[in-house]
Design an enzyme around this catalytic site. Structure first.
Site, PDB file in Angstrom:
ATOM      1  N   ARG A 102       0.844  -1.195   0.000  1.00 23.78           N
ATOM      2  CA  ARG A 102       0.000   0.000   0.000  1.00 23.78           C
ATOM      3  C   ARG A 102       0.877   1.241   0.000  1.00 23.78           C
ATOM      4  NH1 ARG A 102      -4.839   1.892  -1.592  1.00 23.78           N
ATOM      5  NH2 ARG A 102      -6.184   2.701   0.060  1.00 23.78           N
ATOM      6  N   THR A 375      -9.548  -0.178 -10.253  1.00 21.24           N
ATOM      7  CA  THR A 375      -8.630  -1.063  -9.544  1.00 21.24           C
ATOM      8  C   THR A 375      -8.598  -2.322 -10.379  1.00 21.24           C
ATOM      9  OG1 THR A 375      -9.222  -0.092  -7.409  1.00 21.24           O
ATOM     10  CG2 THR A 375      -8.292  -2.294  -7.332  1.00 21.24           C
ATOM     11  N   THR A 393      -3.951  -0.998  -7.495  1.00 18.27           N
ATOM     12  CA  THR A 393      -4.763   0.151  -7.882  1.00 18.27           C
ATOM     13  C   THR A 393      -3.941   1.429  -7.929  1.00 18.27           C
ATOM     14  OG1 THR A 393      -6.806   1.355  -7.348  1.00 18.27           O
ATOM     15  CG2 THR A 393      -5.425   0.687  -5.498  1.00 18.27           C
ATOM     16  N   ASN A 395      -6.235   4.035  -7.484  1.00 12.93           N
ATOM     17  CA  ASN A 395      -7.441   4.627  -6.909  1.00 12.93           C
ATOM     18  C   ASN A 395      -8.438   5.006  -7.991  1.00 12.93           C
ATOM     19  OD1 ASN A 395      -9.052   5.209  -4.686  1.00 12.93           O
ATOM     20  ND2 ASN A 395      -8.404   7.327  -4.601  1.00 12.93           N
ATOM     21  N   ASP A 417      -8.098   8.231   0.138  1.00 12.58           N
ATOM     22  CA  ASP A 417      -8.578   7.118   0.960  1.00 12.58           C
ATOM     23  C   ASP A 417      -8.343   7.346   2.450  1.00 12.58           C
ATOM     24  OD1 ASP A 417      -9.753   5.635  -0.983  1.00 12.58           O
ATOM     25  OD2 ASP A 417      -8.205   4.097  -1.111  1.00 12.58           O
ATOM     26  N   SER A 446      -7.863   0.634   3.064  1.00 10.83           N
ATOM     27  CA  SER A 446      -8.229   0.138   1.742  1.00 10.83           C
ATOM     28  C   SER A 446      -9.384  -0.850   1.852  1.00 10.83           C
ATOM     29  CB  SER A 446      -7.033  -0.566   1.095  1.00 10.83           C
ATOM     30  OG  SER A 446      -7.406  -1.222  -0.101  1.00 10.83           O
ATOM     31  N   SER A 447     -10.079  -1.057   0.733  1.00 10.44           N
ATOM     32  CA  SER A 447     -11.100  -2.102   0.654  1.00 10.44           C
ATOM     33  C   SER A 447     -10.626  -3.313  -0.133  1.00 10.44           C
ATOM     34  CB  SER A 447     -12.366  -1.545  -0.014  1.00 10.44           C
ATOM     35  OG  SER A 447     -12.961  -0.545   0.778  1.00 10.44           O
ATOM     36  N   GLY A 466     -13.446  -2.357  -7.366  1.00 11.31           N
ATOM     37  CA  GLY A 466     -14.781  -1.852  -7.093  1.00 11.31           C
ATOM     38  C   GLY A 466     -14.867  -0.873  -5.955  1.00 11.31           C
ATOM     39  N   GLY A 467     -13.738  -0.284  -5.519  1.00 12.13           N
ATOM     40  CA  GLY A 467     -13.790   0.703  -4.452  1.00 12.13           C
ATOM     41  C   GLY A 467     -14.404   0.132  -3.185  1.00 12.13           C
TER      42      GLY A 467
END
Length: 580
Positions: A102, A375, A393, A395, A417, A446-447, A466-467
């Site tokens: 990340r 992503t 990603t 973003n 984010d 993050s998701s 998909g955020g």
């Protein structure tokens, strides 16, 4: 058709199920697959991974090839200027680890830097240009994967990406449309204009898109490893480009970036062992809560409306906890043991009425406080049983829009984010507080949720972009596999979502029947439907995500892949094993 495409023509099946079988003796379970399977968001990336496997590489080498090729062919979704999470399984040791790549916040980042003169969130600064970009993590992840887990030289595994960046590939519709929607921002920056404009005209569908500067950056990474990106020529160009655009990165923090090895979240759901992403991803903790809440009901026996109601109520509660408790574990204390426990899930389950929606503002013990499809994900299983699930990603569409001159590297806009202003929704409508506030060196929540599933006779890898909807799409995929669906059926499942606030169910076109919608509304649910649906609505996206999954059935020794039919350039491929 090029040589590589011809080589894999019989093996690659675009957006449809593929399988290879070499059955073990009756009644036994295969100890390893007789082949390999890869599913990714672009057929060139899937082919690149297969190419590396034929050269003697393992799943981790293939992951380097797939990831770097996606960085070339999906700039709308990911790239060297972004980051991601890599969930790894080493078949020889049986160990699972999450490689956390990340992005991190620069030293200059703080909440005040993102507020305007009125104290409100400066949305342009949070999603566009140099201030929106965190220090990239993906290049460091590729070096780590190759050096610590792979069998081939990094130069070999990066070869397909370098070749494709040099020779080019056809621009596809989503890429061209995405550029059109971000054109005003991207053309602010000289480095971006040099890459995306041809004789003053933007890229168009069908154009051959070549990126010689990105190829050169990848070559330096291949030859010099970590220093080839974070120091030297590339590092200096990144720092100069950020400074020229008005941002502030230092050479020390760029060269100081490091990937982190995290212990994955592991829990059981019925007969499945689930291994998934840990913080700073919110996905694993949310999945543990949702699935362990739902374990108390026989979902398979329910009608669509009541099943959907219970799944939505589990989503609602998990996303409420995400808002208040989750962040970078190196900076905040996360009550992970509690949030992932069956006892906690049982308590949450007891608050769900089987016939009525729970208003979201009733869930919090505190006053109610005031991510997109850009992503990508890929899934790999190799012939030794090694596996990789990776979600990466930049973003939003084309990230920050900024390419520092001379690099070809499109920087992310992951700073959005963070909870840049506590209680103010980000671009995906999700909120956060102190746990996810920006601090120098901190990783934003993050998701992204790469996930492994293991039953007594099956192994699955799945994930999706998909955020903020990533977690719920993976949830629905897990429930689909539990229902006995094939990999391709899981990839094609219709999708719905609830994230606590806003207090509404959003759904794809046709995901819920008219009768189910009426029953859910009678229970008290508000439903946001796509604008062209029979029931109207304020216009959520027609389709979501880009789920990529592979499955190994150990009883029949069948490998299969599923690639989301919503994405016409994605692919799944299965190969026969070379002689062992």
């Amino acid at each position: 058709m090029n040589t590589l495409s011809r080589r894999w023509l019989l093996l690659v099946l675009l957006w449809s199920p593929v399988a290879w079988s070499a059955a073990p003796a009756q009644g036994s379970l295969a100890s390893h697959p007789d082949g390999a399977a890869i599913a990714s968001g672009h057929h060139l990336a899937t082919e690149a991974g297969m190419e590396i496997l034929t050269k003697g590489g393992n799943a981790f080498d293939a992951a380097v090839a797939v990831s770097s090729t996606l960085a070339v062919v999906e700039p709308i979704s990911s790239g060297l200027g972004g980051g991601g999470f890599f969930l790894l399984h080493d078949a020889a040791t049986g160990k699972d680890v999450m490689l956390d790549a990340r992005e991190t916040a620069p030293q200059a980042a703080n909440e005040a830097a993102f507020l305007d003169s009125k104290g409100e969130l400066d949305r342009d600064r949070s999603v566009n240009g140099p201030w929106s970009a965190g220090i990239p993590g993906l290049p460091a992840a590729l070096v780590e994967l190759s050096g610590k887990h792979g069998k081939l030289p990094l130069r070999t595994s990066l070869g397909p990406a370098i070749r494709i960046a040099t020779e080019g590939f056809p621009v596809y519709a989503r890429m061209a449309k995405g550029y059109a929607s971000r054109r005003e921002v991207m053309e602010r920056y000289p480095g971006t204009r040099e890459v995306y404009l041809r004789n003053g005209k933007p890229i168009a569908e069908g154009d051959v898109f070549r990126q010689p500067e990105l190829a050169a950056t990848l070559t330096r990474l291949a030859d010099q490893g970590f220093d080839g990106f974070y120091r030297g020529q590339t590092g200096k160009a990144l720092l100069a480009g950020v400074k020229q655009a008005g941002g502030s990165w230092s050479a020390e923090e760029l060269a100081g970036y490091r990937v982190k090895l995290r212990e994955p979240i592991v829990f059981n759901y019925r007969d499945w062992k689930i291994t998934t992403a840990s913080p700073p991803s919110s996905g694993g903790i949310a999945l543990a809560a949702m699935l362990q809440i739902l374990e108390g009901w026989d979902l398979k026996s329910m009608d669509e409306a009541h099943r959907t109601h219970l799944v939505v109520e589990a989503m609602r509660r998990a996303y409420r906890d995400r808002t208040f408790f989750l962040g970078d574990p190196d900076f905040v204390q996360i009550p992970q043991k509690v949030l992932t426990s069956k006892d906690y899930a049982q308590g949450l389950r007891a608050t769900i009425h089987p016939e009525k929606a729970t208003p979201s503002d009733l869930l919090s013990g505190n006053p109610t406080p005031l991510e997109d499809d850009e992503t990508t994900h890929f899934s790999i299983i190799d012939r030794d049983g090694n596996r990789v699930g990776a979600t990466q990603t930049v973003n939003l569409l084309y990230g920050s829009g900024l390419i520092p001159k001379g690099t070809g590297v499109l920087l992310n806009n992951e700073m959005d984010d963070f909870a840049l202003k506590p209680g103010t929704p980000n671009a995906f409508g999700v909120m956060g507080y102190a746990a996810n506030a920006p601090k120098p060196g901190k990783r934003m929540l993050s998701s992204m949720t790469p996930t492994f599933m293991e039953s007594p006779d099956k192994v699955v890898v799945l994930g999706t972009p998909g955020g903020s909807r990533i977690i719920t799409m993976v949830l629905l995929g897990i429930l689909g596999y539990d229902d006995g669906l094939t990999a391709q059926q899981v990839a094609a499942l219709p999708r719905y979502h609830h994230q606590w606030l806003p207090d509404e169910i959003s759904a794809e076109t046709g995901a819920l029947s008219v009768d189910t919608i009426k029953q859910l509304q009678a229970m008290g649910h508000k439903i946001d439907l796509p604008g062209d649906s029979a029931e109207g609505g304020r216009g959520s996206s027609h389709v979501w995500g880009n789920l990529q999954t592979v499955e190994w059935d150990r009883r029949s020794n069948v490998l299969s892949g599923g690639s989301d039919p919503r994405n016409p350039v994605g692919s799944a491929a299965v190969s026969a094993a070379a002689s062992r």
